[in-house]
Design a protein around this motif. Structure first.
Motif, mmCIF file in Angstrom:
data_model
loop_
_atom_site.group_PDB
_atom_site.id
_atom_site.type_symbol
_atom_site.label_atom_id
_atom_site.label_comp_id
_atom_site.label_asym_id
_atom_site.label_seq_id
_atom_site.Cartn_x
_atom_site.Cartn_y
_atom_site.Cartn_z
ATOM 1 N N THR A 59 0.844 -1.199 0.000
ATOM 2 C CA THR A 59 0.000 0.000 0.000
ATOM 3 C C THR A 59 0.874 1.240 0.000
ATOM 4 O O THR A 59 2.089 1.171 0.212
ATOM 5 N N ASN A 61 3.293 3.904 -0.874
ATOM 6 C CA ASN A 61 4.384 3.931 -1.839
ATOM 7 C C ASN A 61 4.837 2.543 -2.265
ATOM 8 O O ASN A 61 5.637 2.403 -3.190
ATOM 9 N N ARG A 63 2.603 0.355 -3.334
ATOM 10 C CA ARG A 63 1.722 -0.032 -4.447
ATOM 11 C C ARG A 63 2.557 -0.035 -5.729
ATOM 12 O O ARG A 63 3.379 0.862 -5.946
ATOM 13 N N PHE A 64 2.324 -1.019 -6.576
ATOM 14 C CA PHE A 64 3.077 -1.163 -7.830
ATOM 15 C C PHE A 64 4.586 -1.256 -7.587
ATOM 16 O O PHE A 64 5.391 -0.741 -8.356
ATOM 17 N N GLN A 65 4.942 -1.913 -6.493
ATOM 18 C CA GLN A 65 6.349 -2.204 -6.201
ATOM 19 C C GLN A 65 6.500 -3.700 -5.963
ATOM 20 O O GLN A 65 5.525 -4.397 -5.644
ATOM 21 N N GLU A 120 -6.196 -3.764 -0.248
ATOM 22 C CA GLU A 120 -4.837 -3.737 -0.791
ATOM 23 C C GLU A 120 -3.850 -4.441 0.135
ATOM 24 O O GLU A 120 -2.858 -4.996 -0.321
ATOM 25 N N GLN A 295 4.273 6.863 -10.361
ATOM 26 C CA GLN A 295 4.225 7.378 -8.984
ATOM 27 C C GLN A 295 2.882 8.040 -8.711
ATOM 28 O O GLN A 295 2.319 7.906 -7.614
ATOM 29 N N ARG A 298 0.403 5.503 -7.790
ATOM 30 C CA ARG A 298 0.567 5.019 -6.411
ATOM 31 C C ARG A 298 -0.191 5.894 -5.423
ATOM 32 O O ARG A 298 -0.559 5.439 -4.338
ATOM 33 N N GLU A 299 -0.431 7.123 -5.802
ATOM 34 C CA GLU A 299 -1.047 8.084 -4.885
ATOM 35 C C GLU A 299 -2.541 8.265 -5.121
ATOM 36 O O GLU A 299 -3.206 8.983 -4.376
#
Length: 548
Positions: A59, A61, A63-65, A120, A295, A298-299
């Motif tokens: 969740t 930052n 997210r998508f990592q 998430e 990025q 992510r936000e």
């Protein structure tokens, strides 16, 4: 590429298994993980630990990592309930009027009634072990990866105690593990931006991280980390196959065998093939103008992002099995089309079992009933399935898959079950191009290189319109039936055979044996994997030339 999410109502109704009694009086089991005491649930002859986090919440930052492992467990906790599923894509199935009640029951049981709490923060594992297992037991381990078209699914709809109890009954005690993994755009976002950031195929990376968790912690539950089998169905089986071909075929000691139901190394193209879906999400969320769209995404508030994802095509949409969200070649987890990796020999040198249902495509052909002519079907195949193929390839496919309903799926049903003039034809094509052809290709390429077995499920053939539909074979395992027996013996012995069941010979190119599951007095027989030989061979070549 694939669907399947049999909900407990289906298994309970049609298989008759019953959850363990809540009156069980044994003390709650505990294990020690690092500096934490984890308390599970005593359930009949097994112990269960549910909802254990195996990675940091993806969740904010993260997210998508890539999944980040938990450094250590320092706070004791109760593991008595499944964790939430990962975010699910909304599913809408167009149900044609006049379907027989039996067919409607199966459809609503397998697709609807799937109200699963999601979040998430979803990366959890579940462990089910025999009640008498100790850290010294060193039992074999089976890791389950659920299906759902990479769009939906949850561990909570599969009762692992059925598998462990079957293993106990056959005196091959086994530890069962299942994991949640990121789905839809959260797990399979695809674009040039994603490629450059090295964050493709996050759902597969989650699964791999869960396997590393098993290596580190499963001995505390009585499991042997050197004797792990990975097992999946549909998207889960495709995932299993992709774990076999990643990393140059080196399984890194994470598993020693594989079992695949309705899924093989599928033909997929570069991750930039998903650029259109990425751009759509960026546009709809207001991130398109950002200097760093990834990025920005992510936000984006979760509800906003989820609403946009739900506007993208799902597995039951018009394009059906041409999925918006699926594994793609990202240069990290997948360095090439999985089928090219198979040709290169980038395959884990382990024994494996793979098989399909007889009528894989029927379930996915309800959204295209408005296709009624040859011309419309040709246009559909060109637009969605093979946009880069020449017209003569499309025409050749139409010849291999003729309009004749007696050759369509559900197979062996004559002129019956023809919902529309092209329904059985399209069901046959979809079942073969996505399931049968990749499976046969994989077996042909690996024959003689490793021990392989194959099966065909032809049970429930009498279900109107659906036949032996996609996911119906799960009733053979999670119902505690004969396929479960073959599974648990394979997990223990690397050979599915044992007393009480029909001997299952290996699959080879010279003797392509299929253990075929049947209704009626004779539950299994050995048949040959030669059906639709010319058509499926042509599809193999098409898949290699035009990966999605």
């Amino acid at each position: 590429m694939l669907f399947s999410q049999p909900i407990l109502i289906l298994l309970g109704t049609y298989c008759g298994f019953v959850a363990a009694s809540p009156l069980d009086k044994r003390a709650a089991p505990v294990v020690t993980l690092d500096n934490a005491t984890v308390t599970g649930v005593a359930s009949g002859s097994v112990n269960e630990w549910l909802g254990i986090p195996f990675a940091l919440p993806p969740t904010g930052n993260l997210r998508f990592q890539l999944p980040q492992p938990i450094p250590s467990y320092n706070t004791s906790f109760l593991a008595a309930e499944y964790g939430p599923s990962c975010p699910q894509q909304a599913i809408t199935l167009p149900i044609p009027p006049g379907l027989p009640a039996e067919t409607l029951d199966y459809l609503t049981s397998t697709i609807y009634n799937a109200v699963i709490p999601s979040s998430e923060d979803c990366l959890t594992v579940n462990v089910v072990a025999p009640a008498d297992a100790t850290p010294e037991s060193n039992l074999p381990v089976v890791i389950w990866i659920f299906g759902g078209g990479f769009e939906f699914g949850s561990t909570s709809t599969y009762d692992g105690s059925v598998i462990v109890n079957k293993a106990i009954d056959l005196n091959v005690p086994t530890v069962y593990v299942s994991m949640n993994y990121r789905l839809t755009a959260f797990g399979f976002l695809a674009s040039e931006e994603v490629k450059q950031a090295g964050v493709g195929n996050l759902g597969l990376q989650d699964q791999r991280q869960a396997m590393r968790w098993v290596q580190k912690y499963i001995s505390a539950f009585g499991g042997d980390p050197t004797r792990v089998t990975i097992w999946g169905e549909s998207a889960g089986a495709i995932s299993v196959a992709l774990h076999m071909v990643t990393n140059g075929g080196n399984p890194e000691g994470l598993f020693r065998a594989a079992f695949m139901q309705s899924g093989s190394p599928i033909p997929v193209g570069d991750i930039t093939h998903g650029q259109g879906y990425y751009d759509y999400i960026a546009n709809q969320t207001g991130c398109a103008g950002s200097p760093d769209t990834l990025q920005c995404l992510r936000e984006v508030p979760y509800d906003t992002l989820m609403d946009v994802i739900n506007q993208t095509p799902g597995i039951m949409s018009y394009q059906s099995l041409v999925l918006a969200w699926l594994p793609r070649v990202d240069g990290v987890f997948l360095t090439a089309d999985p089928q090219d990796l198979v040709l290169q020999g980038s395959v884990a040198d382990i024994p494996f079992i793979t098989g399909d249902n007889d009528d894989e495509g029927t379930l996915f052909s309800f959204s295209t009933l408005n296709i009624t002519t040859d011309a419309q079907l040709a246009e559909y195949l060109q637009m969605y399935w093979l946009p880069d193929a020449p017209a003569d390839t499309i025409q050749q496919l139409l010849e291999y898959y003729p309009e004749d309903p007696t050759q369509g799926s559900p197979y062996d049903t004559g002129i019956l079950n023809e919902l529309s003039p092209q329904f059985k034809r399209l069901a046959s094509f979809q079942g073969d191009i996505v399931f049968q052809a990749p499976r046969r290709f994989f077996l042909e390429q690996r024959s003689g290189s490793q021990s392989t077995w194959a099966f065909l499920n032809k049970r429930l053939k009498s279900v109107p319109v659906l036949g032996s539909f996609h996911a119906s074979d799960l009733l053979n395992v999670y119902g505690g039936n004969d396929m479960a027996s073959y599974l648990v013996r394979f997990v223990t012995n690397l050979d599915p055979n044992g007393s009480g069941d029909l001997a299952w010979p290996m699959w080879t190119t010279s003797s392509p044996n299929l253990l075929t599951f049947l209704d009626g007095l004779i539950p299994q027989e050995i048949t040959q994997d030669t059906y639709r030989a010319e058509a499926i061979a042509y599809l193999m070549s098409v898949n290699l030339q035009y990966p999605s």
